[in-house]
Design an enzyme around this catalytic site. Structure first.
Site, PDB file in Angstrom:
ATOM      1  N   ASN A 174     -51.614  45.672  -4.453  1.00 25.77           N
ATOM      2  CA  ASN A 174     -52.552  45.752  -3.324  1.00 25.77           C
ATOM      3  C   ASN A 174     -52.621  47.134  -2.676  1.00 25.77           C
ATOM      4  OD1 ASN A 174     -50.077  45.518  -2.115  1.00 25.77           O
ATOM      5  ND2 ASN A 174     -50.667  43.916  -0.669  1.00 25.77           N
ATOM      6  N   GLU A 269     -39.565  45.003  -0.161  1.00 25.42           N
ATOM      7  CA  GLU A 269     -40.562  44.420   0.738  1.00 25.42           C
ATOM      8  C   GLU A 269     -41.273  43.340  -0.059  1.00 25.42           C
ATOM      9  OE1 GLU A 269     -43.869  46.935   1.740  1.00 25.42           O
ATOM     10  OE2 GLU A 269     -44.955  45.202   2.503  1.00 25.42           O
ATOM     11  N   CYS A 303     -49.268  41.629   2.405  1.00 25.96           N
ATOM     12  CA  CYS A 303     -48.068  40.874   2.779  1.00 25.96           C
ATOM     13  C   CYS A 303     -48.009  40.712   4.294  1.00 25.96           C
ATOM     14  CB  CYS A 303     -46.816  41.519   2.217  1.00 25.96           C
ATOM     15  SG  CYS A 303     -46.659  43.227   2.630  1.00 25.96           S
TER      16      CYS A 303
HETATM   17  O1  G3P Z   1     -48.928  44.125   1.447  1.00 22.80           O
HETATM   18  C1  G3P Z   1     -48.344  45.350   1.682  1.00 22.80           C
HETATM   19  C2  G3P Z   1     -48.038  45.623   3.123  1.00 22.80           C
HETATM   20  O2  G3P Z   1     -47.211  46.724   3.218  1.00 22.80           O
HETATM   21  C3  G3P Z   1     -49.247  45.631   4.017  1.00 22.80           C
HETATM   22  O3  G3P Z   1     -49.559  46.817   4.608  1.00 22.80           O
HETATM   23  O4  G3P Z   1     -50.950  48.280   6.003  1.00 22.80           O
HETATM   24  O5  G3P Z   1     -51.908  46.184   5.108  1.00 22.80           O
HETATM   25  O6  G3P Z   1     -50.206  46.088   6.890  1.00 22.80           O
HETATM   26  P1  G3P Z   1     -50.727  46.839   5.714  1.00 22.80           P
END
Ligand code: G3P
Length: 506
Positions: A174, A269, A303
């Site tokens: 992603n 993560e 996530c």
């Molecule tokens: O899914 C990866 C995570 O690190 C999301 O990042 O910037 O979309 O909150 P963000």
């Protein structure tokens, strides 16, 4: 072979001796978009050997020079934003505008890392022994964050926070660029070398990003990028004796990696069932706006996406109506058209999401929109009156489907959060009678903080959807959601090891 993108080893682009390739399927067309090399275990061995050798001299390179190269890479990356973003659109169906944002954010992240590294790695500590009971002032303890290099004229304090060695970086589909540089930047500024294994979907964007580091002029072998099948090189990489640290972002694979990895520091993560609690006195428009943004941006494939809404019964219907109205405005279609909702990354992912939806249907969840799917494209779906016996109440769809659970007390909401195996990041909506942007909950902030303390999660956002950024904020998951903490500063520190030198006086 013009059709298959080469992998990067020893500062050169190479074909794999396997003669095989891995296909990258465009989620929108569901046809092969690109091919990358299927590297062999021997090629991984070679990359590891070279990375080890390159790291030794890199660790002796002055900090300012490391930072200078990172700044250069950041600038080149930003110059290349259009072609890299195009890869993201084709490989992972990221909406065109968001794809550009990912690349620009990545350049900014690298620059900040260079600046932060110069500051925090440039500091040292000096301790004396007589502050601890029973000791005289006969010992001096020196700790700095830079390698001592007695062979050069850069003599540093003889106590060090040393680099770990070779860092293995495995980012997810992603954010194949952003979550790669969030590992590469800290690794390099701290004096490590780096081996990147990009996700298959997103590999070409990652190779292009690596090319920007190549153009910046980093020493040969300091960065490598191997592509290939997980079944062939996945375990081989993560269990490789040459690896001194693994930084991984992704799904359940991370749990398997952590079980197999040896005595190396891990930064993990993983997923999360990020919950959003809405109290009776919340600003429901603010809440609805954030829930839609948090739950449906990049079609829920983050996530940190809102993955379950826990709303107090008395305001549930009003909130659901507001969310519904906003969901109706989301555009659905191809990423090239910059639609809000785009095809999910793969057919198997779409099938998994559909399984969760069908389970909810069987168990009588309220469908706020009809379920609709064409290929990998799933229309945004809000499921109301979800109960704990439904899979969607607990499982992470990683798609544009959002469950709403009605609760009768804050405790019930907290209980649902804490009962989840994940503990990544929960959004907390609270009360706001004044609706002042950013400080709307002043009157109830104590309650907010009490709830925040009670939630077993890495971060609680008060009155905003979960989000990792800004990228220098600490970012961490609890329980099955992760190991260690990220964010630029934490990552730099995590990729070093403290070493001290004690001078004993006569
Ligand atoms: O899914 C990866 C995570 O690190 C999301 O990042 O910037 O979309 O909150 P963000």
């Amino acid at each position: 072979d013009g059709d298959v993108f080469k992998y990067y080893c020893e500062g050169e682009w190479k074909k794999s001796a396997s003669g095989k390739s891995v296909a990258i399927i465009n989620p929108t067309t569901r046809k092969t978009q690109y091919k990358v090399q299927a590297c062999t275990q021997e090629e991984v061995n070679k990359v590891m050997e070279i990375a080890k050798a390159a790291q030794k001299s890199w660790a002796k390179t002055p900090l300012w020079k490391r930072a200078e190269l990172l700044h250069k890479a950041a600038a080149i990356l930003k110059e290349h934003k259009a072609p890299i973003a195009e890869c993201l659109v084709k490989e992972i169906a990221k909406p065109a505008k968001d794809a550009v944002t990912e690349v620009v954010r990545s350049g900014d992240l690298i620059s900040y890392t260079a600046e932060e590294g110069v500051r925090i790695l440039g500091e040292g500590k000096f301790l004396v022994s007589d502050s601890f009971p029973g000791n005289e002032r006969t010992k001096y303890c020196l700790t700095s964050k830079q390698n001592t290099d007695r062979n050069s004229h850069f003599i540093h304090v003889p106590g060090v926070q040393i680099p770990l060695g070779v860092i293995l970086a495995i980012p997810p589909f992603n954010y194949p660029v952003n979550l790669a540089v969030s590992k590469i930047g800290p690794a390099l500024i701290a004096g490590n070398s780096l081996v990147l294994k990009p996700p298959t979907q997103g590999a070409v964007a990652a190779l292009h990003m690596v090319h920007c580091f190549h153009l910046a002029g980093f020493p040969k072998g300091l960065i490598s990028c191997v592509t290939g099948k997980g079944s062939e090189i996945g375990d081989f990489l993560t269990m490789h004796p040459g690896v001194n640290c693994i930084s991984f972002t992704g799904g359940d694979t991370g749990v398997a990696i952590s079980k197999k990895a040896g005595m190396v520091p891990l930064q993990m993560e993983l997923g999360g069932k990020d919950a959003c609690i809405v109290l009776e006195d919340a600003d429901l428009d603010l809440a609805a706006g954030n829930i839609v943004k948090g739950g449906f941006s990049y079609s829920g494939q983050r996530c940190t996406a809102v993955k379950v809404v826990l709303v107090m019964e008395s305001v549930a219907d009003t909130l659901v109506e507001k969310i519904k109205a906003k969901v109706a405005k989301l555009t659905v279609g191809p990423p090239e058209d910059n639609c809000d909702i785009t095809p999910v990354v793969s057919e198997s992912s779409a099938n998994f999401i559909e399984g969760l939806v069908m389970d909810a249907k069987q168990k009588d969840a309220t469908f706020c929109q009809p379920y609709k799917r064409e290929g990998n494209l799933i229309w945004p779906l809000l499921l109301d009156n979800v109960r704990p016996d439904m899979r969607i109440a607990w499982e992470e769809p990683f798609g544009p489907v959002l469950p709403v659970i009605h609760i009768n007390s804050v405790e019930e909401g907290i209980h649902h959060c804490n009962a989840s195996n994940f503990g990544l990041q929960y959004a907390l909506r609270l009360i706001n009678s004044t609706q002042l942007q950013g400080c709307v909950f002043t009157k109830d902030i104590n309650k907010a903080i009490l709830i925040s303390d009670a939630m077993e999660t890495g971060t609680v956002q008060i009155n905003s959807a979960p989000a990792r950024g800004p990228d220098h904020f600490p970012f961490q998951g609890l329980k099955d959601s992760g190991i260690g903490s990220q964010g630029i500063t934490n990552s730099i520190n995590m990729m070093t090891k403290v070493k001290t030198t004690v001078i004993n006086l006569p």
